[in-house]
Design a protein around this motif. Structure first.
Motif, PDB file in Angstrom:
ATOM      1  N   ASP A   8       2.643  66.753   6.206  1.00 14.71           N
ATOM      2  CA  ASP A   8       1.866  67.231   7.343  1.00 14.71           C
ATOM      3  C   ASP A   8       2.463  68.563   7.770  1.00 14.71           C
ATOM      4  N   GLY A   9       1.896  69.659   7.271  1.00 15.75           N
ATOM      5  CA  GLY A   9       2.463  70.978   7.535  1.00 15.75           C
ATOM      6  C   GLY A   9       3.830  71.086   6.889  1.00 15.75           C
ATOM      7  N   ARG A  10       4.857  71.394   7.690  1.00 18.77           N
ATOM      8  CA  ARG A  10       6.229  71.482   7.168  1.00 18.77           C
ATOM      9  C   ARG A  10       6.922  70.124   7.177  1.00 18.77           C
ATOM     10  N   ALA A  29      10.773  69.825  10.192  1.00 16.60           N
ATOM     11  CA  ALA A  29      11.316  71.183  10.348  1.00 16.60           C
ATOM     12  C   ALA A  29      12.673  71.235   9.659  1.00 16.60           C
ATOM     13  N   LYS A  30      13.772  71.365  10.402  1.00 19.91           N
ATOM     14  CA  LYS A  30      15.105  71.456   9.785  1.00 19.91           C
ATOM     15  C   LYS A  30      15.863  70.138   9.850  1.00 19.91           C
ATOM     16  N   GLU A  31      15.231  69.086  10.312  1.00 17.73           N
ATOM     17  CA  GLU A  31      15.904  67.804  10.501  1.00 17.73           C
ATOM     18  C   GLU A  31      15.597  66.868   9.334  1.00 17.73           C
ATOM     19  N   LEU A  32      16.642  66.426   8.631  1.00 18.08           N
ATOM     20  CA  LEU A  32      16.498  65.512   7.503  1.00 18.08           C
ATOM     21  C   LEU A  32      17.109  64.169   7.875  1.00 18.08           C
ATOM     22  N   ASN A  33      16.362  63.082   7.634  1.00 15.99           N
ATOM     23  CA  ASN A  33      16.835  61.744   7.964  1.00 15.99           C
ATOM     24  C   ASN A  33      16.592  60.842   6.761  1.00 15.99           C
TER      25      ASN A  33
END
Length: 199
Positions: A8-10, A29-33
């Motif tokens: 979904d988008g980025r 965005a810049k958050e990876l989980n």
């Protein structure tokens, strides 16, 4: 279908069914989980969440925008401002519209998601074009969960006490993973082994 990827988008979501659970990777965005949810922590309950665009908020933002433009025109006409001064007034008048838009940004988006109750978040994007694929993947999760419990519990194990194994067989039956005849068959096997071995 052992994996599912959603974009979904980025923002991306990736799910993979593994031998003993589901691996989840979400990137916003810049958050990876990244985390894994064991099958024992995944339950059968599902829920769907839908949020539509709020027409009242949209109307308020349009109203603020139109009023900002009208205010700019009124000030420019009243004070006969130069073009550069008029642009400064326009920028200042647009600030409320930009602030309201920023605050209410989430209200402009329609959202749809499906959630399986689990110890950690197991949430799928559930738009119309994704529904069928998500539902198929959830069926695969439940099928893999059943296969995992059958591998783990539907057997005779000489190292585990018989009463524990019988309790597990009862649990498999109550969870509708096996039929009554399947349960009776393995319980008879356990009882026979207990009599032979003198457990």
């Amino acid at each position: 279908m052992n994996s599912l990827a959603q974009k979904d988008g980025r923002n991306t979501r990736y799910y993979e069914i593994q031998e003993d659970g589901v691996f989840v990777r979400t990137k916003f965005a810049k958050e990876l989980n990244e985390y894994k949810i064991h099958f024992s922590d995944i339950y059968d309950d599902e829920s769907v969440f839908r949020k539509s665009k709020d027409p009242v908020i949209i109307a308020i933002v349009i109203s603020v925008l139109v009023n900002s433009i009208l205010l700019t025109i009124f000030i420019n006409e009243s004070y006969q401002l130069s073009q550069s001064s008029g642009m400064i007034v326009f920028g200042i008048a647009m600030l409320p519209a930009l602030i309201v838009t920023g605050i209410c940004n989430n209200e402009f988006k329609a959202e749809s998601s499906k959630n399986i109750v689990a110890a950690k978040p197991l949430i799928f994007s559930y738009t119309k074009r994704e529904m069928e694929e998500v539902d198929r993947f959830i069926v695969e999760i439940k099928k893999s969960k059943k296969e995992y419990y059958l591998r783990e519990y539907y057997k005779v194990d000489n190292l585990i006490p018989v009463h524990t194994q019988i309790a597990r067989i009862h649990w498999l039956y109550e969870s509708k993973y096996i039929t009554e005849s399947d349960a009776q068959f393995i319980i008879d096997e356990l009882e026979t082994k207990r009599i032979i071995n003198g457990w």
